[in-house]
Design a protein around this motif. Structure first.
Motif, mmCIF file in Angstrom:
data_model
loop_
_atom_site.group_PDB
_atom_site.id
_atom_site.type_symbol
_atom_site.label_atom_id
_atom_site.label_comp_id
_atom_site.label_asym_id
_atom_site.label_seq_id
_atom_site.Cartn_x
_atom_site.Cartn_y
_atom_site.Cartn_z
ATOM 1 N N LEU A 30 9.710 -1.753 4.301
ATOM 2 C CA LEU A 30 10.990 -0.524 3.766
ATOM 3 C C LEU A 30 10.978 -0.843 2.143
ATOM 4 O O LEU A 30 11.293 -1.810 2.116
ATOM 5 N N ILE A 31 10.626 0.191 1.416
ATOM 6 C CA ILE A 31 10.560 -0.110 0.168
ATOM 7 C C ILE A 31 11.369 0.874 -0.857
ATOM 8 O O ILE A 31 11.226 2.055 -0.740
ATOM 9 N N PRO A 32 12.476 0.483 -1.834
ATOM 10 C CA PRO A 32 13.069 1.401 -2.434
ATOM 11 C C PRO A 32 12.246 1.730 -3.670
ATOM 12 O O PRO A 32 11.313 0.928 -4.178
ATOM 13 N N GLY A 33 12.594 2.973 -4.127
ATOM 14 C CA GLY A 33 11.883 3.461 -5.293
ATOM 15 C C GLY A 33 12.164 4.938 -5.721
ATOM 16 O O GLY A 33 12.492 5.575 -4.869
ATOM 17 N N VAL A 34 12.241 5.194 -6.950
ATOM 18 C CA VAL A 34 12.571 6.510 -7.524
ATOM 19 C C VAL A 34 11.763 7.624 -7.160
ATOM 20 O O VAL A 34 11.908 8.797 -6.470
ATOM 21 N N THR A 35 10.344 7.108 -7.136
ATOM 22 C CA THR A 35 9.300 7.901 -6.982
ATOM 23 C C THR A 35 8.171 7.219 -5.961
ATOM 24 O O THR A 35 8.580 6.007 -6.061
ATOM 25 N N LEU A 36 7.449 8.124 -5.329
ATOM 26 C CA LEU A 36 6.320 7.355 -4.632
ATOM 27 C C LEU A 36 5.407 6.338 -5.511
ATOM 28 O O LEU A 36 5.119 5.374 -4.779
ATOM 29 N N PHE A 37 5.209 6.655 -6.867
ATOM 30 C CA PHE A 37 4.419 5.903 -7.701
ATOM 31 C C PHE A 37 5.351 4.685 -7.996
ATOM 32 O O PHE A 37 4.595 3.452 -7.817
ATOM 33 N N ASP A 38 6.566 4.429 -7.939
ATOM 34 C CA ASP A 38 7.375 3.376 -8.120
ATOM 35 C C ASP A 38 7.279 2.555 -7.054
ATOM 36 O O ASP A 38 7.246 1.293 -6.848
ATOM 37 N N ALA A 39 7.387 3.156 -5.601
ATOM 38 C CA ALA A 39 7.260 2.460 -4.565
ATOM 39 C C ALA A 39 5.881 1.808 -4.126
ATOM 40 O O ALA A 39 5.730 0.559 -3.719
ATOM 41 N N GLN A 40 4.935 2.610 -4.618
ATOM 42 C CA GLN A 40 3.604 2.011 -4.704
ATOM 43 C C GLN A 40 3.197 0.823 -5.595
ATOM 44 O O GLN A 40 2.561 -0.185 -5.190
ATOM 45 N N ASN A 41 3.928 0.998 -6.564
ATOM 46 C CA ASN A 41 3.801 -0.239 -7.761
ATOM 47 C C ASN A 41 4.541 -1.617 -7.237
ATOM 48 O O ASN A 41 4.168 -2.481 -7.171
ATOM 49 N N THR A 42 5.745 -1.194 -6.576
ATOM 50 C CA THR A 42 6.454 -2.291 -5.909
ATOM 51 C C THR A 42 5.633 -3.100 -4.926
ATOM 52 O O THR A 42 5.619 -4.358 -4.854
ATOM 53 N N LEU A 43 5.154 -2.282 -3.940
ATOM 54 C CA LEU A 43 4.353 -2.646 -2.914
ATOM 55 C C LEU A 43 3.020 -3.426 -3.498
ATOM 56 O O LEU A 43 2.850 -4.691 -3.143
ATOM 57 N N MET A 44 2.341 -2.844 -4.256
ATOM 58 C CA MET A 44 1.312 -3.795 -4.896
ATOM 59 C C MET A 44 1.720 -4.980 -5.644
ATOM 60 O O MET A 44 0.915 -6.137 -5.307
ATOM 61 N N ASP A 45 2.835 -4.886 -6.110
ATOM 62 C CA ASP A 45 3.272 -6.375 -6.716
ATOM 63 C C ASP A 45 3.424 -7.258 -5.719
ATOM 64 O O ASP A 45 3.067 -8.597 -5.731
ATOM 65 N N TYR A 46 3.982 -6.788 -4.454
ATOM 66 C CA TYR A 46 4.337 -7.855 -3.547
ATOM 67 C C TYR A 46 2.938 -8.258 -2.663
ATOM 68 O O TYR A 46 2.884 -9.352 -2.479
ATOM 69 N N LEU A 47 2.214 -7.216 -2.698
ATOM 70 C CA LEU A 47 0.924 -7.781 -1.997
ATOM 71 C C LEU A 47 -0.087 -8.503 -2.757
ATOM 72 O O LEU A 47 -0.896 -9.383 -2.245
#
Length: 78
Positions: A30-47
């Motif tokens: 479950l990822i917070p983010g204003v946009t899909l792009f924000d969520a994708q960047n957060t996930l990539m940072d985590y991975l």
């Protein structure tokens, strides 16, 4: 207001299939983010910090109000 997104990620395991390829185990995040792009960047940072091989299978918008409105049961994100 932040949206939330659910990402399904397949991680490589130590086991191999009959063809010699690594088997995978899927996990949901479950990822917070204003946009899909924000969520994708957060996930990539985590991975980036994970040493296993991984493949993002999907990222979809998550309706938090659907869970908050439920009267019984628990929704699990694994």
């Amino acid at each position: 207001m932040n949206n939330h997104y659910v990402a399904i990620v397949a991680f490589d395991t130590d086991k191999l299939d009959p063809e010699g390829n690594p088997k995978t185990k899927k996990s949901k995040f479950l990822i917070p983010g204003v946009t899909l792009f924000d969520a994708q960047n957060t996930l990539m940072d985590y991975l980036k910090s994970d040493s296993r091989g991984w493949d993002v299978k999907s990222i979809t918008q998550f309706q938090v109000e659907d869970i908050l409105a439920q009267k019984k049961g628990v929704t699990k994100i694994s």
